[in-house]
Design an enzyme around this catalytic site. Structure first.
Site, mmCIF file in Angstrom:
data_model
loop_
_atom_site.group_PDB
_atom_site.id
_atom_site.type_symbol
_atom_site.label_atom_id
_atom_site.label_comp_id
_atom_site.label_asym_id
_atom_site.label_seq_id
_atom_site.Cartn_x
_atom_site.Cartn_y
_atom_site.Cartn_z
ATOM 1 N N CYS A 78 0.837 -1.209 0.000
ATOM 2 C CA CYS A 78 0.000 0.000 0.000
ATOM 3 C C CYS A 78 0.872 1.260 0.000
ATOM 4 O O CYS A 78 1.750 1.412 0.850
ATOM 5 C CB CYS A 78 -0.890 -0.005 1.226
ATOM 6 N N CYS A 84 -2.822 6.938 6.008
ATOM 7 C CA CYS A 84 -4.283 7.040 5.970
ATOM 8 C C CYS A 84 -4.946 6.595 7.265
ATOM 9 O O CYS A 84 -6.066 6.955 7.536
ATOM 10 C CB CYS A 84 -4.851 6.330 4.753
ATOM 11 N N CYS A 87 -5.352 1.044 8.131
ATOM 12 C CA CYS A 87 -4.705 -0.240 8.409
ATOM 13 C C CYS A 87 -3.502 0.010 9.329
ATOM 14 O O CYS A 87 -2.855 1.042 9.241
ATOM 15 C CB CYS A 87 -4.220 -0.893 7.118
ATOM 16 N N CYS A 163 -6.325 1.056 -3.037
ATOM 17 C CA CYS A 163 -6.494 0.608 -1.644
ATOM 18 C C CYS A 163 -6.693 -0.901 -1.620
ATOM 19 O O CYS A 163 -7.651 -1.425 -2.199
ATOM 20 C CB CYS A 163 -7.689 1.322 -1.005
ATOM 21 N N GLN A 287 -22.341 -5.876 8.242
ATOM 22 C CA GLN A 287 -20.968 -6.274 8.563
ATOM 23 C C GLN A 287 -20.090 -6.077 7.336
ATOM 24 O O GLN A 287 -20.477 -6.467 6.240
ATOM 25 C CB GLN A 287 -20.949 -7.743 9.001
ATOM 26 N N TYR A 316 -29.187 -5.118 20.186
ATOM 27 C CA TYR A 316 -28.304 -4.343 19.299
ATOM 28 C C TYR A 316 -28.265 -5.085 17.950
ATOM 29 O O TYR A 316 -27.196 -5.426 17.453
ATOM 30 C CB TYR A 316 -26.888 -4.219 19.867
ATOM 31 N N GLU A 337 -33.179 -2.655 18.575
ATOM 32 C CA GLU A 337 -32.186 -1.817 17.899
ATOM 33 C C GLU A 337 -32.693 -0.379 17.980
ATOM 34 O O GLU A 337 -33.894 -0.148 17.836
ATOM 35 C CB GLU A 337 -32.083 -2.317 16.442
ATOM 36 N N CYS A 412 -16.815 -6.075 19.125
ATOM 37 C CA CYS A 412 -15.703 -5.637 18.275
ATOM 38 C C CYS A 412 -14.679 -4.841 19.105
ATOM 39 O O CYS A 412 -13.782 -4.231 18.542
ATOM 40 C CB CYS A 412 -16.202 -4.839 17.075
HETATM 41 C C1 LIG Z 1 -21.975 -3.777 16.150
HETATM 42 S S1 LIG Z 1 -23.533 -3.367 15.503
HETATM 43 C C2 LIG Z 1 -24.258 -4.964 15.440
HETATM 44 C C3 LIG Z 1 -25.355 -5.140 14.428
HETATM 45 C C4 LIG Z 1 -25.770 -6.565 14.120
HETATM 46 N N1 LIG Z 1 -25.803 -7.421 15.264
HETATM 47 C C5 LIG Z 1 -24.907 -7.159 13.016
HETATM 48 O O1 LIG Z 1 -24.214 -8.171 13.242
HETATM 49 O O2 LIG Z 1 -24.952 -6.625 11.889
HETATM 50 C C6 LIG Z 1 -24.260 -2.576 16.850
HETATM 51 C C7 LIG Z 1 -25.690 -2.099 16.631
HETATM 52 O O3 LIG Z 1 -26.172 -1.545 17.861
HETATM 53 C C8 LIG Z 1 -26.998 -0.439 17.581
HETATM 54 N N2 LIG Z 1 -27.059 0.367 18.814
HETATM 55 C C9 LIG Z 1 -26.123 1.231 19.298
HETATM 56 N N3 LIG Z 1 -26.522 1.720 20.474
HETATM 57 C C10 LIG Z 1 -27.716 1.153 20.765
HETATM 58 C C11 LIG Z 1 -28.614 1.255 21.856
HETATM 59 N N4 LIG Z 1 -28.359 2.058 22.902
HETATM 60 N N5 LIG Z 1 -29.754 0.548 21.825
HETATM 61 C C12 LIG Z 1 -30.033 -0.262 20.778
HETATM 62 N N6 LIG Z 1 -29.207 -0.417 19.705
HETATM 63 C C13 LIG Z 1 -28.066 0.283 19.703
HETATM 64 C C14 LIG Z 1 -26.323 0.221 16.395
HETATM 65 O O4 LIG Z 1 -27.221 1.025 15.687
HETATM 66 C C15 LIG Z 1 -25.848 -1.011 15.593
HETATM 67 O O5 LIG Z 1 -26.832 -1.411 14.674
#
Ligand SMILES: C[S@@+](CC[C@H](N)C(=O)[O-])C[C@H]1O[C@@H](n2cnc3c(N)ncnc32)[C@H](O)[C@@H]1O
Length: 463
Positions: A78, A84, A87, A163, A287, A316, A337, A412
């Site tokens: 790269c 940047c 990475c 990239c 994702q 979430y 969510e 994550c």
């Molecule tokens: C890491 S992502 C996971 C999404 C999903 N599980 C996936 O694998 O695609 C975290 C998610 O949590 C949501 N989020 C963040 N804060 C939140 C909250 N206080 N209550 C509910 N959802 C929330 C975000 O909008 C996002 O969609």
């Protein structure tokens, strides 16, 4: 390797000088750590055991030249590496990247005195061109249009010919857009003057259908020569399946604005995860590694080992991807969510896939679960996948009260995961910990933890 918990290029005490140092360790961001006088400093692109001349300029350290190279070092293809900021580990061979991530997770657990055996990481087979979403900024520099990613912690653009983590098509589209802008004398958006046209371009691809969505983020809804622009872009990049115009004239670092218009195609792309189809529009959270996501979700499935009669809560849940891929193995799934658009997408995804035993609620996960605990709702299993900041104490204590028999926590950021686990461990034991390499070449890592409810009298298991 153990980590020094510090990301630092600052050295206010030393003015512009070059100095030979030896790297003694890595910090949690993959930077090389070295001693200088009585203090510890960190620099990008230096591996343990390597000696280098470091240029120290004001508050910045940079490798000027390497004196000896580690066997773990690989040549980086790269051209914008370390500028940047996307990475961080490309100079390490893949085995070392893997080791680094495994140790990072183990160290986060150690910091919170959590004893758990971490399984071997799920390695990636696709190491380049894996990112299904590319976002590039367009600006003027010396009167010329430049485009690329932002330098770490700044709004300065780092240009890059190619990239590596994005596909050939994504790279091509970015360049063609720059060329067409020049041909049609279209301007770039100026953040300070709040004037001009092209601000960002976002390019998403589907691994499964090969569809490509291009979102042109512009600073005002007047787009001169728009149809000619679209015509030329389609002619030069015929693999683009849909183009959206998004207007963002706000003073913000958020990429996308509210107003959108479809300029070509259906306005979204479709992808599949484990046989379930998902519609992805410009704002949909999805994702970013479509190759590794199946491994991640299979791990969630394996850890849950559903029998078919369980009620599941997917907290979430984003656009419902985890819950939807598991719905045929459970009695009923609830998803919660807080992003309205994601909930709309999740409901559409359920309808499109004719999945009936699922219900998505748009709410703050903490408020929702507190309410569920008050109602003494019964969930057999909980999946939680919060953002990097992790969950909240109130959420976690309510989980302990609701007492689902099994929890799978997808994270994550292992640091906030370990912090949150401390609360869950009051009532749960860790059964398994897995890691999936979703973000190759970066220090980011996805961790999955399976927790089982302890019977009230059982002591905490340590592994
Ligand atoms: C890491 S992502 C996971 C999404 C999903 N599980 C996936 O694998 O695609 C975290 C998610 O949590 C949501 N989020 C963040 N804060 C939140 C909250 N206080 N209550 C509910 N959802 C929330 C975000 O909008 C996002 O969609």
């Amino acid at each position: 390797m153990s980590y020094i918990n510090k990301k630092n290029n600052k050295s206010n005490d030393i003015k512009s000088q070059k100095i030979e140092v030896k790297c003694i360790n890595l910090n949690e961001f993959g930077q090389g750590v070295f001693k200088l006088g009585g203090s510890i400093k960190c620099v990008n692109n230096l591996l343990p055991g390597e000696s280098a001349v470091i240029a120290i300029n004001g508050d910045k350290c940079k490798v000027h030249n390497l004196i000896n190279k580690s066997k773990k070092r690989v040549d980086v293809k790269c051209g914008a590496y370390n500028k940047c900021g996307s990475c961080h580990l490309l100079h390490m061979n893949y085995n070392e990247q893997i080791k680094f991530k495994e140790e990072y997770v183990n160290n986060c657990f150690k910091q919170y005195s959590i004893k758990a055996k971490v399984e071997e990481i799920e390695r990636a087979s696709v190491l380049e061109g894996y990112r299904n979403k590319m976002t590039v900024a367009y600006k003027y520099s010396d009167g010329k249009i430049v485009y690329g990613f932002y330098e770490e912690d700044t709004h300065r653009i780092v240009t890059n010919d190619y990239c590596l983590v994005h596909t050939k098509e994504q790279n091509e589209i970015v360049k063609e857009i720059g060329k067409i802008m020049n041909e049609l004398h279209l301007s770039c958006y100026d953040e300070d003057k709040r004037k001009g046209l092209m601000r960002y371009v976002q390019i998403r691809f589907s691994r499964y259908t090969k569809e490509i969505l291009v979102t042109l983020v512009i600073g005002s809804n007047v787009f001169p020569s728009r149809s000619e622009f679209v015509k030329r872009l389609r002619a030069r990049c015929p693999y683009i399946t849909t183009i959206i115009q998004n207007v963002n004239s706000r003073k913000t670092s958020i990429i996308l604005g509210d107003e959108e218009q479809i300029l070509y195609g259906k306005g979204y792309i479709e992808d599949e995860i484990l046989g379930v189809r998902f519609n992805i529009s410009s704002k949909t959270f999805f994702q970013i590694n479509p190759y590794q996501v199946e491994l991640l979700y299979k791990k969630v499935d394996e850890y849950l080992h559903l029998q078919g009669d369980e009620v599941l809560l997917d907290a979430y849940c984003g656009v419902g991807t985890i819950g939807l891929t598991l719905a045929n193995k459970a009695k009923y799934v609830y998803g919660v969510e807080n992003n309205k658009q994601s909930v709309i997408n999740a409901r559409n995804n359920a309808n499109n896939n004719k999945i009936k035993n699922i219900n998505f609620v748009c709410a703050d996960a903490t408020e929702y679960i507190i309410e569920m605990a008050k109602m003494k709702a019964k969930f057999d299993c909980l999946i939680m996948d919060p953002p990097r900041t992790g969950s909240t104490d109130k959420f976690l204590y309510s989980v302990n009260e609701l007492a689902p028999k099994r929890i799978v926590y997808v994270s994550c950021e292992a640091k906030t995961l370990a912090r949150d686990l401390k609360i869950l461990l009051e009532k749960y034991s860790i059964e398994k910990v897995g890691i999936v390499d979703m973000f190759i070449g970066t220090y980011h890592v996805e961790t999955v933890v399976c927790l089982e409810a302890r019977s009230p009298k059982a002591p905490q298991k340590s592994k």
